[in-house]
Design a protein around this motif. Structure first.
Motif, PDB file in Angstrom:
ATOM      1  N   ASP A  48       0.762  -1.072  -0.055  1.00  0.00           N
ATOM      2  CA  ASP A  48      -0.119   0.049   0.061  1.00  0.00           C
ATOM      3  C   ASP A  48       0.877   1.221  -0.167  1.00  0.00           C
ATOM      4  OD1 ASP A  48       0.778   0.348   2.696  1.00  0.00           O
ATOM      5  OD2 ASP A  48      -0.726  -0.760   3.430  1.00  0.00           O
ATOM      6  N   ASN A  50       2.112   2.868   2.343  1.00  0.00           N
ATOM      7  CA  ASN A  50       3.127   2.917   3.260  1.00  0.00           C
ATOM      8  C   ASN A  50       4.276   1.986   3.386  1.00  0.00           C
ATOM      9  OD1 ASN A  50       1.912   5.104   4.583  1.00  0.00           O
ATOM     10  ND2 ASN A  50       0.120   3.750   5.423  1.00  0.00           N
ATOM     11  N   ARG A  51       3.763   0.394   3.166  1.00  0.00           N
ATOM     12  CA  ARG A  51       4.797  -0.518   3.185  1.00  0.00           C
ATOM     13  C   ARG A  51       4.437  -1.702   2.445  1.00  0.00           C
ATOM     14  NH1 ARG A  51       2.984  -4.188   8.509  1.00  0.00           N
ATOM     15  NH2 ARG A  51       0.711  -3.941   8.241  1.00  0.00           N
ATOM     16  N   ALA A 100      -5.515  -0.059   5.847  1.00  0.00           N
ATOM     17  CA  ALA A 100      -4.109  -0.303   5.452  1.00  0.00           C
ATOM     18  C   ALA A 100      -4.079  -2.031   5.372  1.00  0.00           C
ATOM     19  CB  ALA A 100      -2.880  -0.105   6.389  1.00  0.00           C
TER      20      ALA A 100
END
Length: 293
Positions: A48, A50-51, A100
């Protein structure tokens, strides 16, 4: 005794077991429903904003609705999966603050729940394609809703129970919240309900505050305290979610969707859509409609 009312329910789309190959490689997937995976062999990835999360045997994964992500299998991946819509009486998703990818170690019970879900809901796989651009079509949604309507009461309740158990596993990941942290005052609930029922109408902070007999600044602070967003930000987020749903489940033009979601101008709608999703509405619609059935 405190009486608690269950405020969430689910609408099943797909459940199946598949063995994926390197052709399962899709970017910028953004869906109006949830996905839960259980991996029993091979490896893959979900990323996603973010990571990047590795898909590994023995783990459960959840992708909440409206979570932009990339899906990837480099070789082989054995995957149990279920896809479903979430409905809530107050319009707040259980994962409103957790858009997330989440993962946890699967238990034997989790695996049995997946197998039971498959057993009582046969023929609910994605038979046409494993590409979200293909199977996220209005006609497909209609087909699955018809199947849900044909479920017996016993199967419907058992399906709901299994989905509740699987989802609850991920809610337990957040242990930092106090027991009363998510108890929302009735005036905020009333405002949320009004917003969700009237997204197509002009909505202002002053109007919402007046409806619940509060000062505008105080109402705005309280609203952010319990939802995490200022009222206008929340309204825009819900309008864009509604727009995504309409794109996925109807053949409305962008202008019609703009009107249905309360935006005064198409340019403002487009800018807000891209700001919140990272992709323009026209590109998102092309992704959904790239293959017609």
């Amino acid at each position: 005794m405190v009486k608690r009312v269950l405020q969430y329910s689910f609408s099943l789309l797909n459940v199946d077991y598949v063995q994926l190959t390197s052709s399962w490689n899709y970017r910028n997937v953004l869906s109006p429903y949830y996905r839960i995976y259980y991996i029993n062999e091979g490896q893959g990835e979900i990323s996603d904003f973010n990571r990047t999360v590795k898909l590994e045997p023995g783990y459960l994964y959840i992708i909440p609705s409206f979570t932009m992500c990339n899906l990837c299998c480099k070789n082989v991946l054995g995957q149990y999966f279920v896809q479903f819509f979430e409905q809530s009486s107050h319009g707040i998703s259980m994962f409103a603050n957790k858009r997330a990818v989440l993962r946890l170690k699967a238990s034997d019970v989790d695996v049995q729940l997946f197998k039971r879900l498959l057993e009582i809901n046969p023929g609910r796989g994605i038979n046409r394609s494993d590409n979200p651009k293909v199977y996220e079509k209005e006609i497909y949604y209609d087909e699955y809703q018809q199947l849900n309507n044909k479920q017996s009461l016993a199967i419907y309740i058992e399906t709901q129970g299994i989905l509740m158990q699987l989802v609850s596993r991920f809610l337990q990941l957040d242990t930092s919240a106090s027991p009363n942290e998510h108890v929302i005052p009735i005036k905020i609930i009333e405002s949320l309900n009004y917003i969700l029922a009237n997204l197509q109408l002009p909505l202002s902070v002053s109007k919402l505050a007046t409806m619940v007999h509060q000062n505008v600044d105080y109402f705005s602070r309280q609203f952010k305290l319990y939802t995490g967003l200022r009222p206008i930000a929340y309204i825009n987020e819900k309008r864009i979610e509604r727009a995504q749903y309409l794109m996925a489940t109807s053949r409305m033009s962008l202008s019609e969707i703009c009107d249905q979601t309360g935006f005064e101008h198409l340019s403002y709608f487009s800018n807000t859509f891209k700001k919140l999703t990272g992709i323009s509405p026209s590109d998102y619609k092309k992704q959904l409609q790239s293959v017609r059935f």
